[in-house]
Motif scaffolding. Structure first.
Motif, PDB file in Angstrom:
ATOM      1  N   ASP A   1      57.183  26.208  43.824  1.00 39.65           N
ATOM      2  CA  ASP A   1      55.958  26.632  44.609  1.00 39.65           C
ATOM      3  C   ASP A   1      54.934  26.649  43.985  1.00 39.65           C
ATOM      4  O   ASP A   1      53.741  27.022  44.308  1.00 39.65           O
ATOM      5  N   ILE A   2      54.855  26.147  42.660  1.00 43.27           N
ATOM      6  CA  ILE A   2      53.639  26.192  41.848  1.00 43.27           C
ATOM      7  C   ILE A   2      53.766  24.823  41.089  1.00 43.27           C
ATOM      8  O   ILE A   2      54.773  24.134  41.112  1.00 43.27           O
ATOM      9  N   ASN A   3      52.610  24.591  40.222  1.00 39.84           N
ATOM     10  CA  ASN A   3      52.504  23.157  39.630  1.00 39.84           C
ATOM     11  C   ASN A   3      53.866  22.978  38.802  1.00 39.84           C
ATOM     12  O   ASN A   3      54.134  23.927  38.150  1.00 39.84           O
ATOM     13  N   PRO A   4      54.690  21.901  38.935  1.00 35.42           N
ATOM     14  CA  PRO A   4      55.908  21.856  38.094  1.00 35.42           C
ATOM     15  C   PRO A   4      55.515  21.997  36.725  1.00 35.42           C
ATOM     16  O   PRO A   4      56.482  22.387  35.865  1.00 35.42           O
ATOM     17  N   PHE A   5      54.600  21.414  35.986  1.00 34.09           N
ATOM     18  CA  PHE A   5      54.405  21.326  34.655  1.00 34.09           C
ATOM     19  C   PHE A   5      54.153  23.168  34.104  1.00 34.09           C
ATOM     20  O   PHE A   5      54.524  23.210  33.250  1.00 34.09           O
ATOM     21  N   GLU A   6      53.409  23.629  35.177  1.00 40.50           N
ATOM     22  CA  GLU A   6      53.197  25.135  34.598  1.00 40.50           C
ATOM     23  C   GLU A   6      54.576  26.073  34.915  1.00 40.50           C
ATOM     24  O   GLU A   6      54.845  26.872  34.058  1.00 40.50           O
ATOM     25  N   SER A   7      55.346  25.560  35.869  1.00 44.35           N
ATOM     26  CA  SER A   7      56.538  26.110  36.001  1.00 44.35           C
ATOM     27  C   SER A   7      57.453  26.015  34.751  1.00 44.35           C
ATOM     28  O   SER A   7      58.213  26.951  34.383  1.00 44.35           O
ATOM     29  N   ILE A   8      57.600  24.489  34.383  1.00 44.12           N
ATOM     30  CA  ILE A   8      58.722  24.492  33.157  1.00 44.12           C
ATOM     31  C   ILE A   8      58.172  25.077  32.007  1.00 44.12           C
ATOM     32  O   ILE A   8      58.946  25.421  31.162  1.00 44.12           O
ATOM     33  N   LYS A   9      56.734  25.498  31.916  1.00 42.25           N
ATOM     34  CA  LYS A   9      56.303  26.122  30.684  1.00 42.25           C
ATOM     35  C   LYS A   9      56.778  27.590  30.889  1.00 42.25           C
ATOM     36  O   LYS A   9      57.032  28.227  29.729  1.00 42.25           O
ATOM     37  N   ILE A  10      56.788  28.080  31.813  1.00 41.74           N
ATOM     38  CA  ILE A  10      57.050  29.484  32.065  1.00 41.74           C
ATOM     39  C   ILE A  10      58.914  29.869  31.989  1.00 41.74           C
ATOM     40  O   ILE A  10      59.007  30.703  31.250  1.00 41.74           O
ATOM     41  N   SER A  11      59.458  28.742  32.340  1.00 43.80           N
ATOM     42  CA  SER A  11      60.739  28.750  32.048  1.00 43.80           C
ATOM     43  C   SER A  11      61.036  28.374  30.807  1.00 43.80           C
ATOM     44  O   SER A  11      62.104  29.333  30.320  1.00 43.80           O
ATOM     45  N   ALA A  12      60.464  27.750  30.081  1.00 46.43           N
ATOM     46  CA  ALA A  12      60.768  27.522  28.741  1.00 46.43           C
ATOM     47  C   ALA A  12      60.492  28.671  28.056  1.00 46.43           C
ATOM     48  O   ALA A  12      61.490  29.038  26.976  1.00 46.43           O
ATOM     49  N   LYS A  13      59.406  29.468  28.062  1.00 44.52           N
ATOM     50  CA  LYS A  13      59.274  30.594  27.273  1.00 44.52           C
ATOM     51  C   LYS A  13      60.204  31.686  27.572  1.00 44.52           C
ATOM     52  O   LYS A  13      60.523  32.419  26.616  1.00 44.52           O
ATOM     53  N   ARG A  14      60.563  32.021  28.990  1.00 38.00           N
ATOM     54  CA  ARG A  14      61.353  32.971  29.210  1.00 38.00           C
ATOM     55  C   ARG A  14      62.773  32.626  28.699  1.00 38.00           C
ATOM     56  O   ARG A  14      63.511  33.724  28.043  1.00 38.00           O
ATOM     57  N   LEU A  15      63.215  31.403  28.714  1.00 36.44           N
ATOM     58  CA  LEU A  15      64.635  31.171  28.288  1.00 36.44           C
ATOM     59  C   LEU A  15      64.718  31.263  26.834  1.00 36.44           C
ATOM     60  O   LEU A  15      65.827  31.790  26.070  1.00 36.44           O
ATOM     61  N   GLN A  16      63.413  30.807  25.811  1.00 35.18           N
ATOM     62  CA  GLN A  16      63.551  30.860  24.589  1.00 35.18           C
ATOM     63  C   GLN A  16      63.614  32.447  24.022  1.00 35.18           C
ATOM     64  O   GLN A  16      64.161  32.922  23.175  1.00 35.18           O
ATOM     65  N   ASN A  17      62.821  33.446  25.062  1.00 34.99           N
ATOM     66  CA  ASN A  17      63.201  34.713  24.701  1.00 34.99           C
ATOM     67  C   ASN A  17      64.521  35.344  24.876  1.00 34.99           C
ATOM     68  O   ASN A  17      65.007  36.527  24.388  1.00 34.99           O
TER      69      ASN A  17
END
Length: 291
Positions: A273-289
Motif C-alpha cells: 500500500d506504500i512505496n515498496p522500497f520504503e516498505s522493505i525498510k520498515i520490515s527490515a528494521k522491525r524484524l531486526q528488533n
C-alpha cells in the motif's frame, strides 16, 4: 622507572588487544550478526523491469544481508543477467544469496534431470546452500498416496543435491495443509521426506491455514531452517503488510527459533500500500528488533 614500566605495560596491552582483533575479527560483530536478515526478491518483482541494479542497491540500503532469488532460467538467467553477472552485482553491494526459489513444475511433470542440473550450476555460482521448491501442483496434496509419491521424488533430488554440496528445501502455501485422515498433507510430506530435506516455513500461509506453528516446531524439531516472515493485514487477511503492522505474532515464533532450527529468516511481501522500497525498510528494521 615506574613511568617506563607503565608505558611498557600499556604497549603490551595494546599489542595484545590488536592481536585479539586479528585472531577474532568478528568478536565485536556478534550482536550485529544476530540481526542479519534476508528478503525474498519476489517481493520486488514489479521493480526489476525498471533496473536490476537499482533493486539490489535498495535492498542493501534497507539493511538486508541476504537475498533469496526466484525466477531463474537457463535461457534468461536472473532478470537478464547470467549467474556470474548477478553474483558480481551481489558482491558489489555486500549481499549474499544462501537460497533460491527454482521452478520445479516441469521437472515434476517430466522428471527431466537436466532441469535440476541447470539449477545446481546457478546455485554453485551464487554459492547458495539451498535450492528451494517454491510451490508445486496443488493436486499432489489431495491424497496420501500422491503426497508420498511426491516425497519419494524429492528424496531422489535431495540425494543428487547432497552429492553437489547443496540442500533441498520446500516452501509451503496453504493448500499443503489439507486434512487427509488424522494428518495434514504437509505433515505427511515432512514425515516421508529424507531428514536432510529442510523446510522453508511461510509463516503467513501457515497462520492463514490456521495451523499451530509452535506445535509444528515441537513435532518436527529442527526441520524449519528457513522462514518467510510475511505479515497479515488486520482487516483483509488476503493482503500482506509490513512486519509488525499486521496480526501475526512473530515474537512468539522467534522465541522458539532454536526449536525450529532457524538459520535464515526472509522478509516477503506480495502486495504493497506504500512505496515498496520504503516498505522493505520498515520490515527490515522491525524484524531486526525481533530476531
Amino acid at each position: 622507572m615506574k613511568a617506563s614500566n607503565n608505558r611498557r605495560v600499556f604497549i603490551r596491552q595494546v599489542g595484545l588487544a590488536a592481536a585479539s582483533v586479528l585472531v577474532l575479527p568478528n568478536l565485536g560483530c556478534l550482536v550485529d550478526d544476530k540481526k542479519r536478515i534476508g528478503i525474498q526478491l519476489y517481493s520486488l518483482r514489479d521493480e526489476f523491469p525498471k533496473g536490476v541494479e537499482n533493486v539490489i542497491a535498495e535492498v542493501s540500503k534497507a539493511g538486508y544481508s541476504w537475498v533469496e532469488v526466484y525466477g531463474y532460467s537457463a535461457k534468461d538467467g536472473f532478470w537478464g543477467l547470467t549467474a556470474p553477472q548477478f553474483k558480481q552485482l551481489l558482491d558489489k553491494y555486500s549481499l549474499t544469496s544462501p537460497s533460491g526459489h527454482y521452478n520445479f513444475h516441469d521437472w515434476e511433470k517430466t522428471g527431466d534431470e537436466s532441469i535440476i542440473d541447470d539449477y545446481i550450476k546457478a546455485a554453485k555460482v551464487l554459492k547458495q546452500t539451498y535450492i528451494v521448491v517454491p510451490g508445486i501442483n496443488p493436486q499432489i496434496f489431495n491424497t496420501t498416496e500422491s503426497v508420498k509419491a511426491f516425497a519419494k521424488k524429492l528424496n531422489k533430488v535431495s540425494e543428487k543435491l547432497e552429492k553437489e554440496g547443496l540442500k533441498l528445501a520446500y516452501h509451503n502455501h496453504d493448500f499443503e495443509f489439507k486434512q487427509l485422515g488424522d494428518k495434514t498433507a504437509y505433515q505427511i510430506l515432512v514425515e516421508n521426506t529424507h531428514p536432510n530435506i529442510e523446510f522453508e516455513l511461510d509463516l503467513y500461509w501457515a497462520v492463514r491455514a490456521k495451523q499451530d506453528v509452535l506445535k509444528l516446531f515441537k513435532t518436527y524439531k529442527g526441520r524449519f531452517t528457513l522462514w518467510h516472515v510475511k505479515d497479515m493485514d488486520k482487516i483483509n487477511p488476503k493482503k500482506n503488510t509490513e512486519v509488525g503492522s499486521g496480526s501475526i505474532n512473530f515474537e512468539s515464533f522467534v522465541k522458539e527459533a532454536k526449536l525450529s532450527g532457524l538459520k535464515y529468516p526472509f522478509v516477503e511481501q506480495e502486495n504493497f500500500d506504500i512505496n515498496p522500497f520504503e516498505s522493505i525498510k520498515i520490515s527490515a528494521k522491525r524484524l531486526q528488533n525481533i530476531i
